[in-house]
Design an enzyme around this catalytic site. Structure first.
Site, PDB file in Angstrom:
ATOM      1  CG  ASP A 186      13.540 103.112  57.902  1.00 13.17           C
ATOM      2  OD1 ASP A 186      12.371 102.149  57.268  1.00 13.17           O
ATOM      3  OD2 ASP A 186      13.621 104.443  57.679  1.00 13.17           O
ATOM      4  CG  HIS A 187       9.482  98.669  58.439  1.00  8.65           C
ATOM      5  ND1 HIS A 187       9.107  99.141  59.075  1.00  8.65           N
ATOM      6  CD2 HIS A 187       9.109  97.449  58.368  1.00  8.65           C
ATOM      7  CE1 HIS A 187       9.124 100.082  58.911  1.00  8.65           C
ATOM      8  NE2 HIS A 187       7.764  98.755  58.236  1.00  8.65           N
ATOM      9  CG  HIS A 249       9.679 104.189  57.096  1.00  8.09           C
ATOM     10  ND1 HIS A 249      10.053 103.318  57.805  1.00  8.09           N
ATOM     11  CD2 HIS A 249       8.117 103.806  57.793  1.00  8.09           C
ATOM     12  CE1 HIS A 249       9.796 102.887  58.652  1.00  8.09           C
ATOM     13  NE2 HIS A 249       8.746 102.670  59.353  1.00  8.09           N
TER      14      HIS A 249
END
Ligand code: BG6
Length: 488
Positions: A186-187, A249
């Site tokens: 999950d950036h 996110h």
């Protein structure tokens, strides 16, 4: 993030989907940055795997040009050369067993040439329906067994489309891999400002005592994007904002803000506490969804390329949820996200309760603004604390002022892609910043009532909003009903 190590393990980084957008816009720039900062060992190489039948030299040339574009400036020739000398390419179809045999041979040759230990980091930058195929191909070719060195697989989001499909996807991956080998990326967790939430809360003594229902009035989280869906219609129209941003996110940021202190910063301890937050979100009833979740679409969305002209996909979501535990019972968390909003901003606002007593009677002061703490995740990364101060002069007048910490000013650093930390962590075997499967499931569980309600409701009017506005009036109503307002 718990590791004091400054160099990654020697390994070959294998990218499936190496001709795609992610590779050129994020992965290779991140590798380049890691190389520049001295975090990569000499025993390192990259092997791109994709369908286009081009040769290695052509691939190297393409990547050089595209990474330069992504970086927005000329690449330092010597640094890039170091990457390019270690950049290889193999083409083939992912469902072809022969590809994996070829890979095995190529990997052995590359390791031999660069004296790399038998460690492989596989990155699946491919659509989720190919995760199982690639995982099986690797397992069948004997590329997942850890007899000689480590084998890790990073998978890109989306991890599933709902709870059921996420479980199915996981089962497919688990045919050839153990949980400890799977790194669900999950950036957002790669962003310094997101990681700093833990440091801010647990490395300082003054915030934690007031980080609870006694002092906090409510929490707001905003992930706003100025851009629309652009060319991503085929993916986005099936996903929508709830799946694209909220379930992953935003929930990650939420858990970092709301979690209890872990017993250590070890991967499992941190993730144990994070998942407890999502387990404490009470399932929304149909009535909750109707009253406390707003979905909307920006005007013109259905005219975007590859978007269904009848689409009811949401490009905006606002919602209120609670975390039913000792710390947060009764404190609302308001979340909102959308595309085509006035500006790109991601932030968390912790709004504290007002001072208990209005001592400023018989003065021009007739109300006290509440204190707010703003965690600015991006852009303009920083933290601000807003409080009331007396305006100089003979009268008792107050004004809200801000104490501001800015990353750029203090640390003199540029924001990175977010992938640097995550790739580095995967190379040293630290899973703290990656989603564990129970976390993925808890995220899907929390949004399932919303997805079900929306799916069943194909007739009610879908709210819309003008591109460039802060979303539909329903989103304002959602928070104003509680006597609060969005901070803009
Ligand atoms: C991605 C979403 O995960 O995150 C995109 O799929 C979104 O729709 C992007 O634009 C936002 O990332 P960032 O780092 O620009 O906030």
């Amino acid at each position: 993030m718990s590791s004091p190590r400054s160099r990654a393990d020697g390994c070959v980084f294998v990218i499936f989907g190496a001709s795609g957008d992610l590779t050129r816009s994020k992965l290779l720039p991140a590798i380049f940055n890691l190389c520049e900062s001295g975090h990569l060992p000499d025993e390192f190489a990259i092997l791109g795997v994709a369908r286009p039948r081009i040769d290695q030299d052509a691939y190297r040339k393409q990547m050089r040009e595209q990474v330069r574009q992504a970086e927005g400036e000329p690449l330092q020739a010597d640094k890039w050369q170091r990457i390019e000398d270690r950049l290889y390419y193999v083409s083939g179809e992912f469902n072809d067993a022969a590809l994996f045999d070829r890979l095995k041979t190529t990997l052995a040759e590359i390791r031999d040439r660069h004296h790399i230990p038998s460690n492989y980091l596989f990155y699946l930058a491919v659509p989720p329906d190919l995760f199982g195929t690639v995982g099986d191909g690797l397992a069948t070719a004997g590329l997942t067994s850890e007899d000689e060195g480590w084998r890790r697989v990073i998978v890109e989001k989306p991890f599933g489309y709902d709870l059921e499909s996420a479980r199915k996807l996981n089962a497919e991956l688990r045919r050839g891999l153990r949980e400890s080998q799977i790194y669900r990326i999950d950036h957002y967790l790669g962003k310094e400002t997101v990681q700093n939430i833990l440091a801010f809360r647990f490395a300082n003594g003054i915030f934690e005592p007031i980080w609870n229902r006694r002092y906090v009035d409510h929490v707001q989280m905003t992930v706003a994007e100025e851009v629309g869906v652009g060319k991503r219609g085929p993916y986005y129209d099936k996903a929508g904002a709830l799946r694209d941003i909220v379930q992953n996110h935003m929930f990650q940021v939420l858990t970092l803000v709301a979690m209890e202190p872990p017993i250590s910063f070890g991967g499992e301890d941190v993730r144990d506490e994070k998942v407890r937050v999502l387990h404490a979100v009470p399932p929304l009833t149909q009535d909750d969804v109707k009253r406390h979740v707003v979905r909307a679409q920006y005007d013109g969305y259905t005219k975007e390329p590859s978007v269904n002209t009848e689409s009811r996909t949401e490009t905006f979501v606002a919602m209120r949820l609670f975390i039913d535990n000792w710390r947060w019972a009764g404190i609302p968390f308001y979340l909102r996200t959308g595309k085509c909003l006035p500006r790109r901003v991601t932030e968390v606002v912790i709004q504290f309760k007002r001072a208990p007593l209005m001592l400023f009677r018989h003065t021009p002061v007739n109300s006290l603004s509440p204190n707010t703490l703003i965690l600015r995740i991006q852009p303009n990364e920083g933290i601000a604390l807003c409080f009331n101060a007396k305006v100089p002069g003979p009268f008792e007048r107050l004004e809200t002022v801000t104490m501001d910490f800015s990353y750029a000013e203090h640390f003199k650093t540029e924001p990175t892609t977010g992938y640097e930390t995550l790739l580095f962590d995967a190379m040293i075997g630290d899973q703290t910043l990656f989603h564990r499967m129970d976390m993925v499931e808890a995220g899907w569980q929390a949004v399932t009532p919303i997805l079900e309600h929306w799916q069943a409701d194909s007739r009610s009017r879908l709210a819309t909003y003008k591109a460039g506005s802060w979303g539909p009036s329903e989103a304002d109503l959602l928070i104003e009903r509680d006597g609060r307002e969005w901070r803009e």
